[in-house]
Design a protein around this motif. Structure first.
Motif, short mmCIF file in Angstrom:
data_model
loop_
_atom_site.label_atom_id
_atom_site.label_comp_id
_atom_site.label_asym_id
_atom_site.label_seq_id
_atom_site.Cartn_x
_atom_site.Cartn_y
_atom_site.Cartn_z
N ASN A 30 0.84 -1.20 0.00
CA ASN A 30 0.00 0.00 0.00
C ASN A 30 0.87 1.26 0.00
O ASN A 30 1.88 1.31 0.73
CB ASN A 30 -0.91 0.02 1.22
N HIS A 31 0.48 2.24 -0.77
CA HIS A 31 1.26 3.48 -0.82
C HIS A 31 0.36 4.63 -1.27
O HIS A 31 -0.69 4.43 -1.89
CB HIS A 31 2.45 3.34 -1.77
N GLU A 32 0.80 5.84 -0.92
CA GLU A 32 0.12 7.06 -1.35
C GLU A 32 1.17 8.01 -1.92
O GLU A 32 2.26 8.16 -1.36
CB GLU A 32 -0.63 7.73 -0.19
N ILE A 33 0.83 8.65 -3.04
CA ILE A 33 1.73 9.59 -3.70
C ILE A 33 1.00 10.92 -3.88
O ILE A 33 -0.12 10.95 -4.38
CB ILE A 33 2.19 9.08 -5.08
N SER A 34 1.66 12.00 -3.44
CA SER A 34 1.02 13.32 -3.56
C SER A 34 2.07 14.39 -3.79
O SER A 34 3.15 14.35 -3.21
CB SER A 34 0.23 13.63 -2.28
N SER A 35 1.75 15.32 -4.66
CA SER A 35 2.59 16.52 -4.79
C SER A 35 2.09 17.54 -3.79
O SER A 35 0.98 17.44 -3.26
CB SER A 35 2.50 17.10 -6.21
N TYR A 36 2.92 18.54 -3.49
CA TYR A 36 2.50 19.59 -2.56
C TYR A 36 3.12 20.92 -3.00
O TYR A 36 4.25 20.97 -3.46
CB TYR A 36 2.93 19.26 -1.12
N TYR A 37 2.33 21.97 -2.86
CA TYR A 37 2.84 23.31 -3.19
C TYR A 37 1.96 24.37 -2.55
O TYR A 37 0.83 24.09 -2.13
CB TYR A 37 2.90 23.52 -4.71
N GLU A 38 2.50 25.59 -2.46
CA GLU A 38 1.75 26.73 -1.95
C GLU A 38 1.49 27.70 -3.09
O GLU A 38 2.37 27.97 -3.91
CB GLU A 38 2.52 27.43 -0.83
N ALA A 83 4.78 21.48 -12.19
CA ALA A 83 5.40 22.39 -11.21
C ALA A 83 4.51 23.61 -11.02
O ALA A 83 3.86 24.07 -11.95
CB ALA A 83 6.78 22.83 -11.69
N ASN A 84 4.50 24.14 -9.79
CA ASN A 84 3.65 25.29 -9.46
C ASN A 84 4.48 26.42 -8.83
O ASN A 84 5.35 26.96 -9.48
CB ASN A 84 2.51 24.85 -8.57
N GLU A 85 4.28 26.72 -7.51
CA GLU A 85 4.99 27.86 -6.94
C GLU A 85 5.93 27.47 -5.79
O GLU A 85 7.01 26.98 -6.01
CB GLU A 85 4.00 28.93 -6.48
N ASP A 86 5.47 27.63 -4.54
CA ASP A 86 6.35 27.46 -3.37
C ASP A 86 6.16 26.10 -2.70
O ASP A 86 5.24 25.36 -3.03
CB ASP A 86 6.09 28.57 -2.35
N ASN A 87 7.04 25.81 -1.74
CA ASN A 87 6.93 24.55 -1.01
C ASN A 87 7.04 24.78 0.50
O ASN A 87 7.99 25.38 0.97
CB ASN A 87 8.01 23.55 -1.46
N ARG A 88 6.04 24.29 1.23
CA ARG A 88 5.96 24.42 2.69
C ARG A 88 6.18 23.01 3.26
O ARG A 88 5.22 22.30 3.61
CB ARG A 88 4.61 25.01 3.08
N ASP A 89 7.45 22.62 3.39
CA ASP A 89 7.80 21.23 3.66
C ASP A 89 7.32 20.72 5.02
O ASP A 89 6.83 19.59 5.13
CB ASP A 89 9.32 21.03 3.56
N GLY A 90 7.50 21.53 6.07
CA GLY A 90 7.10 21.08 7.41
C GLY A 90 5.61 20.77 7.47
O GLY A 90 5.19 19.77 8.07
N PHE A 91 4.80 21.60 6.82
CA PHE A 91 3.35 21.37 6.77
C PHE A 91 3.03 20.09 6.01
O PHE A 91 2.21 19.28 6.45
CB PHE A 91 2.68 22.59 6.12
N ALA A 92 3.68 19.90 4.85
CA ALA A 92 3.43 18.71 4.03
C ALA A 92 3.80 17.43 4.76
O ALA A 92 3.08 16.42 4.68
CB ALA A 92 4.20 18.82 2.71
N ILE A 93 4.91 17.45 5.48
CA ILE A 93 5.34 16.25 6.23
C ILE A 93 4.32 15.90 7.29
O ILE A 93 3.95 14.72 7.47
CB ILE A 93 6.74 16.48 6.84
N ARG A 94 3.84 16.89 8.02
CA ARG A 94 2.82 16.62 9.06
C ARG A 94 1.53 16.10 8.44
O ARG A 94 0.86 15.24 9.00
CB ARG A 94 2.56 17.90 9.87
#
Length: 632
Positions: A473-481, A517-528
């Protein structure tokens, strides 16, 4: 987002995130204030509105022992000293009194110096273990003021020179002779007044000393301080030490209008307001209302027999949907998907609003052709890797434990004769079945990924295909601000979900190829966020992988992004989820980049030397992780 090289090297300095987190926890414990945040600035500082205390950069570029002891002494002073022992009222009274005085800065900073001296003595008596740190602090600052004394005298900065001399006299003793010619200033008289500092027990006592010394030197020194030595009370003002109420309140209700007595009270008052109100109060003066009896002299009395003239419809599911147009219904549905982060994801993300959405599939000829070609290229590697993992699993299934006291009787019975204590039995291992593991993959969706999109998609596709083949089982997601719409009040974030846990073994290759690709990355938020997806899972082994090409970078996040991400990693690891980072780079990573990622992820970070090696690094990480999962 990749961090740009700055033209001055020392502007790019950072404090080790792990070390700063230790200091941060120490400060919170000593102040008994879990809402506090510790940063590093030019001088010791309190900022009640932000809930921030700051240690000084003075300790940089020294030996590790001095750096550590100096920073500890800063924290002791801020939390075990000024926090409860500094009188805000006395401070404000002096600043008001000397607001127009020609030696205003000298007087105020002299009070800070005297308070520091008093508090060091009080802290060491209460906590003898702090003595070593304060001794190192004293030596470093005496050297600093000795160097400044002769330099300031030569330049004619007499107020600064007097500040240097007073510090030396305080910390080396009253019998220390000054080597400077003070002209008409009677330094012996100043020393006799300064001697009262050894008996001082409050801020009010030190205020008296500061006034007396200023009165002695003001006729001989024309210009105020040129340099700044203390900023401890700069943010403690009339505005933030009291709250103003509406004019219509009764006098009896104005009990809180008095200024707070200690810095702790000021901070806790602001913290309560931040908890209860929206973000506007951070920029404007606080205004309070009070509940009470309404003076409804013009109110219209109710009439239960009155007819209903108009009916309104809300947006709840219980209402008749016929009152909604299809356009309004779709709009409402989209709005419902947006969630507010609040305090659940940490202080840095209180104003984040995020959306979890399925990535829109771009099912065009180009993507279909890419999917076929890439899978053909990766097919031998995927097949070989899956065969290797299954072979290892089969070996574990077929292996048996021998030389046991009970179980099945072995065909090798010679041990009955040879061994003194024979153990002729064995047991077969139970079949291990599918691997007991779950993966979450976060892919950086910032603008800097645009030059490496295809290689990143290949690596993610490989990750997806391998785990599908192994039924993991796995989940894949991109993240950006969304940088264009981010502001102080709101920071929109988006998670583009390419594959979810509910999809199980579904082929989502086209979703992966639709990633952009989009704009910014808020890594701490994405990890949580991803940690919250993994935490409820029943699998024994949980892994969170992050594919990114640089440091965290988002609105208002550049200052604390590294520290917040490191804290998010630590929180996630404590939940039993292993966090692994792959730095996607088009060229070999620099020493500074490696140091920053080591700060954040510890030894669980890897980097690629070129875009061609993304898939190789992904395969290497998966091999290492899955080997750990296979039961021994």
């Amino acid at each position: 987002m990749v961090k740009m090289n700055r033209f001055i090297q020392f502007n790019d300095e950072t404090v080790d995130a792990g070390t700063l987190l230790v200091y941060d926890r120490l400060a919170k414990a000593l102040a008994d204030a879990p809402f506090l945040e510790l940063t590093e600035r030019k001088l010791l500082e309190f900022r009640p509105k932000e809930g921030v205390i700051s240690m000084s950069v003075f300790w940089r570029h020294r030996s590790e022992e001095v750096i550590h002891a100096g920073r500890l002494s800063d924290i002791y002073l801020l939390t075990a000293g000024y926090w409860k022992r500094f009188s805000v009222n006395a401070w404000l009274k002096l600043t008001r009194e000397y607001s127009l005085h020609p030696l205003r800065k000298f007087t105020i900073e002299l009070l800070s110096m005297l308070e520091e001296f008093r508090l060091i003595d009080a802290i060491t008596k209460e906590r003898p273990g702090t003595t070593t740190a304060f001794n190192i602090r004293r030596e470093a600052y005496i050297y600093f003021h000795r160097s400044g004394l002769s330099s300031n005298m030569q330049k004619g900065f007499f107020a600064d020179a007097m500040m240097n001399q007073l510090f030396i006299s305080l910390h080396e003793g009253m019998f220390t002779n000054t080597s400077m010619d003070w002209g008409q200033i009677d330094y012996r008289l100043i020393q006799s007044v300064l001697q009262r500092a050894f008996e001082s027990t409050s801020t009010e006592d030190n205020t008296y000393i500061a006034r007396r010394i200023t009165a002695i030197v003001e006729m001989m020194i024309d210009n105020d301080l040129v340099h700044q030595y203390y900023s401890i009370g700069d943010s403690i003002t009339e505005e933030n030490s009291m709250f103003h109420y509406h004019d219509g309140m009764l006098d009896a209700e104005k009990g809180e209008e008095e200024p707070k007595e200690t810095i702790e009270e000021v901070f806790r008052s602001w913290h309560r307001e931040n908890e209860n109100e929206s973000g506007v109060h951070l920029e404007f003066e606080l205004e309070h209302g009070r509940s009470g009896t309404s003076d409804a002299t013009n109110g219209t009395p109710g009439n239960e027999d009155a007819e209903i003239e108009e009916m309104g419809f809300g947006k709840s599911e219980g209402n008749d949907l016929d009152h909604w147009s299809e356009e309004e219904s779709d709009k409402s549905e989209k709005q419902d998907k947006k969630l507010k982060a609040g305090k659940m994801f940490g202080k840095e993300h209180v104003n984040v609003v995020y959306e979890e959405q399925r990535l829109d599939v771009v099912n065009d000829i180009e993507n279909r052709q890419k999917l076929i070609v890439w899978r053909e290229e990766q097919k031998p590697y995927v097949r070989s890797f899956v065969r290797e993992m299954k072979k290892r699993i089969d070996l574990k299934e077929d292996s048996k434990r021998e030389h046991l006291m009970k179980g099945r009787l072995s065909t090798k019975l010679t041990t009955m004769v040879i061994d003194e204590r024979p153990k002729p039995f064995y047991r077969k291992n139970a079949p291990s079945g599918r691997l007991d593991a779950v993966f979450g993959l976060l892919v950086d969706g910032s603008a800097s990924m645009i030059d490496k999109l295809d290689e990143t998609k290949k690596a993610v596709l490989l990750f997806h295909d391998v785990l599908r083949q192994l039924d993991i089982n796995h989940e894949i997601s991109s993240y950006y601000e969304d940088a264009y719409n981010a502001s102080n009040e709101i920071q929109p974030n988006v998670f583009g979900r390419m594959h979810t846990f509910t999809d199980r073994n579904k082929d989502n290759g086209m979703s992966i190829l639709s990633f952009d690709a989009n704009e910014d990355n808020r890594d701490g938020f994405a990890i949580r966020w991803m940690a919250n997806q993994l935490a409820p899972r029943q699998e024994k082994n949980k892994f969170l992988l992050i594919f990114s090409d640089g440091e965290p970078s988002a609105y208002g996040y550049d200052r604390n992004g590294i520290l917040d991400t490191a804290e998010a990693v630590m929180e996630t690891e404590k939940k039993g989820i292993s966090v692994i980072h792959l730095f996607l780079s088009t060229e070999e990573s620099t020493y500074d980049q490696k140091a920053i990622f080591t700060m954040i992820y510890g030894n669980k970070t890897a980097s690629s030397n070129s875009v061609e090696s993304f898939t190789d690094q992904t395969m290497r990480i998966l091999r290492k992780l899955l080997t750990l999962v296979i039961p021994h």
